[in-house]
Design a protein around this motif. Structure first.
Motif, PDB file in Angstrom:
ATOM      1  N   HIS A  72       0.797  -1.221   0.000  1.00 42.91           N
ATOM      2  CA  HIS A  72       0.000   0.000   0.000  1.00 42.91           C
ATOM      3  C   HIS A  72       0.839   1.284   0.000  1.00 42.91           C
ATOM      4  O   HIS A  72       0.290   2.372  -0.158  1.00 42.91           O
ATOM      5  CB  HIS A  72      -0.954   0.019   1.199  1.00 42.91           C
ATOM      6  N   SER A  75       0.222   3.034  -4.555  1.00 39.58           N
ATOM      7  CA  SER A  75      -1.026   2.558  -5.134  1.00 39.58           C
ATOM      8  C   SER A  75      -1.448   3.504  -6.244  1.00 39.58           C
ATOM      9  O   SER A  75      -0.940   4.617  -6.357  1.00 39.58           O
ATOM     10  CB  SER A  75      -2.121   2.478  -4.065  1.00 39.58           C
ATOM     11  N   ILE A  77      -4.716   5.391  -7.726  1.00 41.77           N
ATOM     12  CA  ILE A  77      -6.074   5.803  -7.413  1.00 41.77           C
ATOM     13  C   ILE A  77      -6.720   6.293  -8.699  1.00 41.77           C
ATOM     14  O   ILE A  77      -6.157   7.132  -9.405  1.00 41.77           O
ATOM     15  CB  ILE A  77      -6.089   6.899  -6.335  1.00 41.77           C
ATOM     16  N   GLY A  79     -10.139   8.010 -10.146  1.00 42.83           N
ATOM     17  CA  GLY A  79     -11.397   8.706  -9.883  1.00 42.83           C
ATOM     18  C   GLY A  79     -12.363   8.467 -11.023  1.00 42.83           C
ATOM     19  O   GLY A  79     -12.029   8.717 -12.178  1.00 42.83           O
ATOM     20  N   TRP A 104     -10.548  -0.190  -2.022  1.00 38.48           N
ATOM     21  CA  TRP A 104      -9.205  -0.701  -2.293  1.00 38.48           C
ATOM     22  C   TRP A 104      -9.273  -2.125  -2.820  1.00 38.48           C
ATOM     23  O   TRP A 104     -10.122  -2.921  -2.418  1.00 38.48           O
ATOM     24  CB  TRP A 104      -8.361  -0.704  -1.022  1.00 38.48           C
ATOM     25  N   TRP A 113      -4.802  -0.720  -5.847  1.00 36.58           N
ATOM     26  CA  TRP A 113      -5.600   0.290  -6.533  1.00 36.58           C
ATOM     27  C   TRP A 113      -6.698   0.748  -5.585  1.00 36.58           C
ATOM     28  O   TRP A 113      -7.190  -0.027  -4.770  1.00 36.58           O
ATOM     29  CB  TRP A 113      -6.295  -0.299  -7.758  1.00 36.58           C
ATOM     30  N   GLN A 114      -7.115   1.999  -5.718  1.00 37.43           N
ATOM     31  CA  GLN A 114      -8.338   2.464  -5.084  1.00 37.43           C
ATOM     32  C   GLN A 114      -9.204   3.052  -6.189  1.00 37.43           C
ATOM     33  O   GLN A 114      -8.789   3.980  -6.885  1.00 37.43           O
ATOM     34  CB  GLN A 114      -8.093   3.496  -3.988  1.00 37.43           C
ATOM     35  N   THR A 116     -12.347   5.069  -6.903  1.00 39.18           N
ATOM     36  CA  THR A 116     -13.180   5.995  -6.135  1.00 39.18           C
ATOM     37  C   THR A 116     -14.097   6.817  -7.040  1.00 39.18           C
ATOM     38  O   THR A 116     -13.723   7.150  -8.167  1.00 39.18           O
ATOM     39  CB  THR A 116     -12.313   6.988  -5.333  1.00 39.18           C
TER      40      THR A 116
END
Length: 156
Positions: A72, A75, A77, A79, A104, A113-114, A116
Protein backbone atom coordinates in the motif's frame (compact mmCIF):
# COMPACT_ATOMS: atom_id res chain seq x y z
CA UNK A 1 12.04 17.79 -15.84
CA UNK A 2 9.91 14.67 -16.25
CA UNK A 3 8.64 12.53 -13.40
CA UNK A 4 7.18 9.05 -13.70
CA UNK A 5 6.30 6.22 -11.36
CA UNK A 6 8.20 2.92 -11.55
CA UNK A 7 6.76 -0.54 -11.01
CA UNK A 8 8.86 -3.70 -10.49
CA UNK A 9 7.26 -6.95 -11.62
CA UNK A 10 8.63 -10.38 -10.87
CA UNK A 11 7.04 -11.70 -14.07
CA UNK A 12 4.30 -10.98 -16.61
CA UNK A 13 5.09 -7.25 -16.82
CA UNK A 14 3.99 -6.91 -20.45
CA UNK A 15 0.68 -8.65 -19.76
CA UNK A 16 0.03 -6.34 -16.79
CA UNK A 17 0.95 -3.17 -18.70
CA UNK A 18 -1.22 -4.09 -21.67
CA UNK A 19 -4.10 -4.97 -19.32
CA UNK A 20 -3.86 -1.70 -17.38
CA UNK A 21 -3.71 0.43 -20.52
CA UNK A 22 -6.74 -1.39 -21.96
CA UNK A 23 -8.84 -0.35 -18.95
CA UNK A 24 -8.11 3.36 -18.58
CA UNK A 25 -9.22 5.70 -21.40
CA UNK A 26 -6.42 7.78 -22.89
CA UNK A 27 -3.77 5.20 -21.98
CA UNK A 28 -1.03 3.68 -24.12
CA UNK A 29 1.93 1.34 -24.12
CA UNK A 30 4.68 3.67 -25.25
CA UNK A 31 7.50 1.15 -25.61
CA UNK A 32 8.67 -2.31 -24.48
CA UNK A 33 12.23 -3.59 -24.72
CA UNK A 34 14.56 -6.22 -23.36
CA UNK A 35 17.92 -5.39 -21.78
CA UNK A 36 20.48 -6.77 -24.27
CA UNK A 37 23.28 -7.51 -21.77
CA UNK A 38 23.53 -9.99 -18.91
CA UNK A 39 22.37 -8.52 -15.59
CA UNK A 40 22.44 -9.71 -11.99
CA UNK A 41 18.79 -10.69 -12.57
CA UNK A 42 19.56 -12.97 -15.52
CA UNK A 43 20.91 -13.47 -19.01
CA UNK A 44 20.54 -11.05 -21.89
CA UNK A 45 16.89 -10.52 -22.76
CA UNK A 46 15.55 -11.82 -19.44
CA UNK A 47 15.10 -8.31 -18.03
CA UNK A 48 12.35 -6.38 -19.78
CA UNK A 49 11.40 -2.72 -19.54
CA UNK A 50 8.32 -0.77 -20.54
CA UNK A 51 7.11 2.79 -20.66
CA UNK A 52 3.39 3.39 -20.54
CA UNK A 53 0.78 6.03 -19.82
CA UNK A 54 -2.34 5.56 -17.70
CA UNK A 55 -4.71 8.45 -18.27
CA UNK A 56 -2.50 11.47 -17.65
CA UNK A 57 0.26 9.70 -15.67
CA UNK A 58 3.52 8.28 -17.01
CA UNK A 59 4.92 4.99 -15.72
CA UNK A 60 7.89 2.79 -16.27
CA UNK A 61 7.95 -0.91 -15.47
CA UNK A 62 10.60 -3.58 -15.18
CA UNK A 63 10.34 -7.35 -15.16
CA UNK A 64 13.46 -8.65 -13.47
CA UNK A 65 12.54 -11.42 -11.08
CA UNK A 66 11.64 -11.16 -7.40
CA UNK A 67 12.72 -8.16 -5.36
CA UNK A 68 10.06 -6.45 -3.28
CA UNK A 69 6.36 -7.14 -3.51
CA UNK A 70 3.87 -4.36 -4.12
CA UNK A 71 2.22 -2.90 -1.02
CA UNK A 72 0.00 0.00 0.00
CA UNK A 73 2.99 2.35 0.14
CA UNK A 74 2.41 2.80 -3.58
CA UNK A 75 -1.03 2.56 -5.13
CA UNK A 76 -2.92 3.83 -8.12
CA UNK A 77 -6.07 5.80 -7.41
CA UNK A 78 -8.62 6.13 -10.21
CA UNK A 79 -11.40 8.71 -9.88
CA UNK A 80 -14.55 7.63 -11.70
CA UNK A 81 -17.47 9.82 -12.74
CA UNK A 82 -20.08 7.04 -12.77
CA UNK A 83 -21.03 3.83 -11.03
CA UNK A 84 -20.64 2.04 -14.36
CA UNK A 85 -16.96 3.10 -14.51
CA UNK A 86 -16.42 1.95 -10.92
CA UNK A 87 -18.10 -1.39 -11.59
CA UNK A 88 -16.15 -2.01 -14.82
CA UNK A 89 -12.74 -1.26 -13.31
CA UNK A 90 -13.54 -3.05 -10.04
CA UNK A 91 -14.54 -6.24 -11.82
CA UNK A 92 -11.57 -6.23 -14.19
CA UNK A 93 -8.88 -5.31 -11.66
CA UNK A 94 -10.12 -7.54 -8.84
CA UNK A 95 -10.30 -10.68 -11.01
CA UNK A 96 -7.67 -13.01 -9.60
CA UNK A 97 -6.82 -10.42 -6.95
CA UNK A 98 -8.17 -9.44 -3.57
CA UNK A 99 -10.76 -6.82 -2.58
CA UNK A 100 -10.40 -4.64 0.50
CA UNK A 101 -12.37 -1.96 2.36
CA UNK A 102 -12.98 1.60 1.12
CA UNK A 103 -12.62 0.95 -2.58
CA UNK A 104 -9.21 -0.70 -2.29
CA UNK A 105 -8.16 -3.83 -4.14
CA UNK A 106 -5.05 -5.71 -5.15
CA UNK A 107 -4.92 -6.93 -8.73
CA UNK A 108 -3.58 -10.37 -9.71
CA UNK A 109 -0.01 -8.96 -9.80
CA UNK A 110 -0.40 -7.58 -6.28
CA UNK A 111 -0.55 -3.90 -7.27
CA UNK A 112 -2.84 -1.84 -5.02
CA UNK A 113 -5.60 0.29 -6.53
CA UNK A 114 -8.34 2.46 -5.08
CA UNK A 115 -11.33 2.92 -7.37
CA UNK A 116 -13.18 5.99 -6.14
CA UNK A 117 -16.11 8.10 -7.29
CA UNK A 118 -15.18 11.71 -7.97
CA UNK A 119 -18.42 12.55 -6.18
CA UNK A 120 -16.92 11.25 -2.91
CA UNK A 121 -14.55 14.21 -2.64
CA UNK A 122 -17.40 16.63 -3.22
CA UNK A 123 -19.56 14.99 -0.56
CA UNK A 124 -16.70 14.72 1.96
CA UNK A 125 -15.89 18.42 1.60
CA UNK A 126 -19.46 19.61 2.09
CA UNK A 127 -19.59 22.67 4.39
CA UNK A 128 -22.16 20.85 6.57
CA UNK A 129 -19.99 18.79 8.96
CA UNK A 130 -22.84 16.40 9.80
CA UNK A 131 -23.40 15.62 6.14
CA UNK A 132 -19.68 14.99 5.58
CA UNK A 133 -19.61 12.79 8.70
CA UNK A 134 -22.50 10.64 7.45
CA UNK A 135 -20.74 10.20 4.11
CA UNK A 136 -17.48 9.23 5.84
CA UNK A 137 -19.28 6.69 8.02
CA UNK A 138 -21.01 5.17 4.98
CA UNK A 139 -17.72 5.08 3.05
CA UNK A 140 -15.95 3.21 5.84
CA UNK A 141 -18.56 0.42 5.65
CA UNK A 142 -18.18 -0.07 1.89
CA UNK A 143 -15.88 -2.43 0.04
CA UNK A 144 -16.60 -1.32 -3.54
CA UNK A 145 -17.87 2.25 -3.52
CA UNK A 146 -21.57 2.77 -4.24
CA UNK A 147 -22.35 6.30 -5.36
CA UNK A 148 -26.07 5.97 -4.63
CA UNK A 149 -25.27 4.79 -1.09
CA UNK A 150 -22.94 7.75 -0.52
CA UNK A 151 -25.57 10.17 -1.86
CA UNK A 152 -28.21 8.61 0.42
CA UNK A 153 -25.90 9.01 3.42
CA UNK A 154 -25.35 12.66 2.50
CA UNK A 155 -29.10 13.24 2.44
CA UNK A 156 -29.46 11.58 5.86
Amino acid sequence: MKVSQHLWFEKDMEEAVRFYTSLIPGSSVDWISAVPADTPSGPAGSVRLAGFTLGDQRYMAIEAGPLDTFNHSFSIIVGCDSQEEIDRLWEALSEGGQVEQCGWLRDRWGLCWQITPTRLGELMSDPDPEKAKRVAEAMLKMVKFDIAGLEAAARG
